[in-house]
Scaffold this active site. Structure first.
Site, short mmCIF file in Angstrom:
data_model
loop_
_atom_site.label_atom_id
_atom_site.label_comp_id
_atom_site.label_asym_id
_atom_site.label_seq_id
_atom_site.Cartn_x
_atom_site.Cartn_y
_atom_site.Cartn_z
NE ARG A 281 -8.51 -10.74 41.88
CZ ARG A 281 -7.97 -9.76 41.16
NH1 ARG A 281 -6.82 -9.94 40.54
NH2 ARG A 281 -8.57 -8.59 41.06
CE LYS B 281 -12.90 -16.16 40.55
NZ LYS B 281 -12.52 -17.33 39.72
CB THR C 268 -6.34 -23.58 36.66
OG1 THR C 268 -6.24 -22.23 37.13
CG2 THR C 268 -6.63 -23.59 35.19
CE LYS D 187 -2.94 -23.87 39.39
NZ LYS D 187 -3.22 -22.43 39.33
C1 26V Z 1 -10.17 -8.80 32.31
C2 26V Z 1 -9.58 -7.62 32.61
C3 26V Z 1 -10.25 -6.40 32.20
C4 26V Z 1 -9.37 -5.19 32.24
C5 26V Z 1 -8.57 -5.13 33.48
C6 26V Z 1 -7.69 -6.32 33.65
C7 26V Z 1 -8.38 -7.58 33.29
C8 26V Z 1 -7.79 -8.75 33.63
C9 26V Z 1 -8.39 -9.95 33.31
C10 26V Z 1 -9.58 -9.97 32.65
C11 26V Z 1 -10.23 -11.25 32.29
C12 26V Z 1 -9.92 -12.33 33.22
C13 26V Z 1 -10.48 -13.60 32.73
C14 26V Z 1 -9.98 -14.78 33.51
O1 26V Z 1 -9.00 -14.73 34.23
N1 26V Z 1 -10.67 -15.87 33.35
C15 26V Z 1 -10.30 -17.09 34.01
O2 26V Z 1 -9.49 -17.82 33.10
C16 26V Z 1 -9.04 -19.04 33.66
C17 26V Z 1 -8.11 -19.68 32.67
O3 26V Z 1 -8.80 -20.03 31.51
C18 26V Z 1 -10.23 -19.92 33.99
O4 26V Z 1 -9.76 -21.09 34.61
C19 26V Z 1 -11.19 -19.19 34.94
O5 26V Z 1 -12.37 -19.96 35.13
C20 26V Z 1 -11.56 -17.85 34.36
O6 26V Z 1 -12.32 -17.09 35.29
#
Ligand code: 26V
Length: 807
Positions: free
Chosen positions: A546, A551, A653, A657
């Site tokens: 993303r 990042k 992650t 990979k």
């Molecule tokens: C928050 C929200 C807020 C509302 C709208 C939709 C949405 C979608 C996702 C999120 C939180 C995303 C958090 C996330 O993806 N964190 C990532 O998690 C990975 C797995 O643990 C980790 O490897 C990444 O470092 C971390 O950024």
């Protein structure tokens, strides 16, 4: 030479033809690739169903405890090649399709990506589902069947455009609609007291949740779990009252409002959405899932008191955290369990994973919205909070501590803190890397950790090697199997047996040859999608994830420009030919991230058309990064960019990979990079920049970017070029504000880490110039990252969080 077709392949061929005729309604002579995909998938699905039933039957017969993984996102990608691989049917299917004159790869390519997730959190859920099935842990993944997953990204004139992704438009052959498995989900209305003192909620609106099940096949097909996704339907689909009274439009509107709940995935990622529809989605799927697992428990065991012995509910971030209040409502109001007993059951059942400490991602909902949409749940949250604060007070908490641990944030308008709700309702709370878990303890959850000690635990993330090595990189997999034997396919730890070959020149050549093939194939893909021609002999330097300021894709772009400036200044210098590869989506409303995408594209346009650096430097932004594209990119990377501001990437992650496929990492000491560096050894990874312990205070106390830039001629040259329009000649001021913003408040310490990053990139180029050294490190990366298998991660959850027997 015609190979003899196996009996298995012949049976498949027959089944595919029969599916084509009777299910798809096609004819072999005129069938499209899509028709063949449908027929092949249905034939494959038939080979899963009996194992699926057997897994279920065994779970019931043995009374096994089951994991319910509640996640708003499952970024599963394509399923056919994965299912075939796990069933051991890839070759049989290839033969079967050959027999009807069709190519397996082309058939697999027909499948749309199930893009039911944003990024890391959703992909982790998919890897976990695969690992639980592979280990044989009974599990259900509960989520939402979004009609539109994450948007498709187009790049037009260098800019991101979003178009809806309609993955279901041609039908989904994997899913089973369970029209008999439905639950009613209430919203709004009011709470009334019954004569006996109990409370009942009379919702003002009821939406129906319908289950759609997809099988999740484990490695070697021994075990099959379920992904159960909920779709929203209006309870009275025609709204006959309104319709008959003549309000046709009103009737349609009510229906659409109900069904909007499962229409689209929020593309926010690390940015709490805050809209009412998002809260509706969260409650909708949490409630449906809990009603479903309670109903099953009562059907099998008849006693709600034993719920926590038979079910472990994992909350994937706070998105399903409203489930804590909802389970209490179902236990107390519906099942008639007394409050304290119910609370013990809830806490023993739930555990919660935190995936980010970024303040803007921490969910909180206005109390007023909760009271309107979920009045009974809000009352329950107050009751939970009252008891929680009373306990803290008894432990001697002062007012400051009480206000910090309260489920209600009183400082930003009154809001419910969903992370706090998940925390107090869980017996274990985990972070996703050692550093991240440490930061949870010392920052966001420091006060809760004092009041409820001993709950925080670390579970470093992992990835499934079946998808990310065996399927994504079959060439390298064959080489590994030829070299150390097939046991590695079942026991990833065996990868360590590759280490002795790291210095072996013949093995290095074979390893490099596989990389070369993957780079050639990515080169073809990039040319077809962007028109840019890459040189597969050059160093492929890749950053795909993303797009987010933390990042620091911008840091990579600044280095690209610095390299470009140096090459132009000395075109005859001894440069390492390099290719900078970017891909990733920005949240549609995240302007700064979209500007960074545009800058990457603009920089690429100028560099790729400059004859001075023709054979030295190429820059490409590949549109529409998704799971399938990642499967083509990971095997083709020489260098993996993991360059977040230290302390801000919870784990990562993608880093795993890349390393598994033998790329070297250039990275900060952040997230799981730290644990990767510990395993591959500091001589086989390029670490640079500030540490979390330095970056944190610097960001808080204010860092002076102007001073850093003034002291670095190279950086000044880069920023001047960007600000003055060298990469946007048709609009010279396009990036002026971006550069000025960086100088005024460099929140992510891009300028602070620039010099260290550039110096480390120089070491990378030097190492590339010594192939024996480079490939030795590459092999050692693959050999030393077995620990990052999600099988290992899942065993830790099973053992330390879910209290499951580990098999
Ligand atoms: C928050 C929200 C807020 C509302 C709208 C939709 C949405 C979608 C996702 C999120 C939180 C995303 C958090 C996330 O993806 N964190 C990532 O998690 C990975 C797995 O643990 C980790 O490897 C990444 O470092 C971390 O950024």
């Amino acid at each position: 030479m015609a190979m003899e077709i196996t009996a298995e392949a012949e049976a498949l061929r027959q089944d595919i033809l029969s599916k084509l005729t009777y299910e798809v309604g096609g004819r072999a002579e005129r069938a499209s690739a899509r028709d063949w995909f449908l027929a092949a998938t249905l034939a494959t699905r038939d080979r899963i169903v009996d194992r699926w039933r057997a897994s279920n039957d065994e779970t019931v017969a043995q009374g096994h405890k089951r994991v319910c993984y509640l996640s708003m996102e499952f970024l599963i990608g394509r399923l056919l090649s994965d299912a075939l691989g796990n069933l051991g049917l890839t070759e049989a299917m290839r033969q079967a399709l050959d027999g009807v004159g069709v190519d397996l790869e082309e058939v697999c390519a027909q499948e749309p990506d199930a893009a039911l997730g944003n990024g890391g959190l959703g992909r982790l859920a998919a890897c976990f589902m695969e690992s639980m099935a592979s280990i044989g842990i009974p599990a259900v993944g509960y989520g939402i069947r979004y009609e539109n997953g994450l948007f498709r990204q187009l790049i037009q004139d260098g800019r991101q455009m979003e178009v809806p992704e309609d993955w279901l438009s041609l039908g989904n052959p994997w899913e089973f609609e369970r029209s008999g498995i439905t639950y009613d989900i209430g919203f709004g209305g009011h709470v009334v007291r019954r004569p006996d003192g109990g409370l009942v909620w009379h919702p003002g609106e009821v939406v129906r949740a319908i289950a759609y099940d997809t099988p999740v096949v484990g490695w070697r097909g021994h075990w099959v779990n379920t992904l159960r996704l909920w779709s929203a339907r209006a309870t009275d689909p025609l709204h006959l009252d309104a319709f008959n009274s003549g309000d046709h439009v009103g009737a349609q509107l009510t229906r659409m409002q109900a069904e909007a709940i499962s229409r689209v995935l929020y593309p926010g990622d690390e940015n709490a959405a805050g809209q009412e529809l998002r809260l509706r989605q969260e409650y909708f799927f949490a409630s449906a899932s809990l009603q479903d697992l309670i109903q099953r428990h009562l059907r099998l065991y008849g006693d709600i008191a034993t719920l926590a012995e038979k079910v472990a509910v994992q909350l994937n971030d706070t998105h399903p955290a409203i489930g804590v209040a909802e389970l209490m409502r179902l236990l107390v109001d519906v099942q008639g369990v007394e409050w304290d007993r119910a609370w013990d059951i809830a806490r023993a059942t739930f555990s919660y994973t935190n995936h980010t400490l970024m303040p803007e991602a921490l969910e909180s909902w206005p109390v007023a919205l909760m009271e309107r949409l979920l009045p009974r749940n809000m009352q329950i949250i107050y009751l939970i909070n009252a008891r929680h604060l009373e306990k803290a007070r008894q432990q001697g908490a002062n007012d400051a501590l009480l206000s910090a641990v309260s489920l209600i944030d009183e400082h930003h308008g009154r809001r419910v803190r969903m992370g706090h709700l998940a925390f107090v309702g869980s017996h274990k709370i985990n972070g996703v890397s050692a550093l991240h878990t440490g930061l949870m303890r010392s920052t966001v959850f420091a006060e809760l950790d004092r009041v409820c000690p001993g709950r925080i635990t670390n579970k470093t993330n992992g990835i499934t090697f079946r998808r990310w090595l065996m399927r994504a990189n079959p060439g390298l997999t064959s080489l590994i199997v030829e070299t150390i034997g097939p046991r590695v396919l079942d026991e990833p730890e065996r990868l360590a047996d590759l280490a002795p070959y790291a210095r072996d020149a013949a093995f290095q050549r074979a390893f490099a040859a596989q990389r070369r093939k993957a780079k050639e194939s990515l080169t073809r893909l990039v040319r077809a999608r962007t028109g840019v021609m890459l040189d597969p002999a050059s160093l492929f330097d890749v950053q795909v994830k993303r797009i987010h300021e933390y990042k620091r894709q911008l840091l990579n772009i600044l280095h690209t420009v610095a390299l470009y400036n140096s090459m132009r200044a000395q075109p005859m210098g001894s440069w390492v030919p390099q290719t900078k590869i970017f891909a990733g989506k920005a949240a549609p409303s995240y302007h700064q991230a979209k500007l960074i995408i545009r800058l990457a594209n603009d920089v690429g346009k100028v560099i790729n058309s400059d004859p001075t650096v023709r054979d030295l430097l190429r820059v490409v932004f590949i549109p529409n990064y998704n799971v399938t594209l990642a499967e083509s990119i990971m095997p083709a990377a020489d260098l993996s960019e993991q360059i977040s501001t230290a302390g801000l990437e919870a784990s990562g992650t993608g880093n795993m990979k890349f390393a598994l496929n033998g790329a070297l990492t250039i990275g900060t000491l952040d997230g799981a990079n730290i644990e990767i560096s510990e395993r591959v050894g500091l001589e086989n990874i390029f670490i640079f920049g500030l540490r979390a312990s330095e970056a944190g205070p610097l960001r808080r106390d204010g860092y002076d970017a102007r001073a850093a830039v003034a002291g670095n001629d190279e950086l000044r040259g880069v920023l001047d070029a960007i600000a003055s329009g060298v990469f946007s000649p048709e609009e010279p001021d396009r990036y002026r504000a971006l550069v000025e913003g960086l100088l005024a408040h460099d929140n992510f310490l891009v300028t602070a880490d620039f010099a260290s990053y550039v110096a480390t990139q120089r070491q990378v180029a030097q190492r590339w110039g010594q192939p024996a050294e480079w490939w030795r490190s590459a092999v050692l990366n693959t050999a030393n990252v077995a620990w990052f298998s999600s099988d290992r991660t899942i065993r830790e959850y099973a053992d330390e969080i879910w209290d499951l027997p580990v098999r």
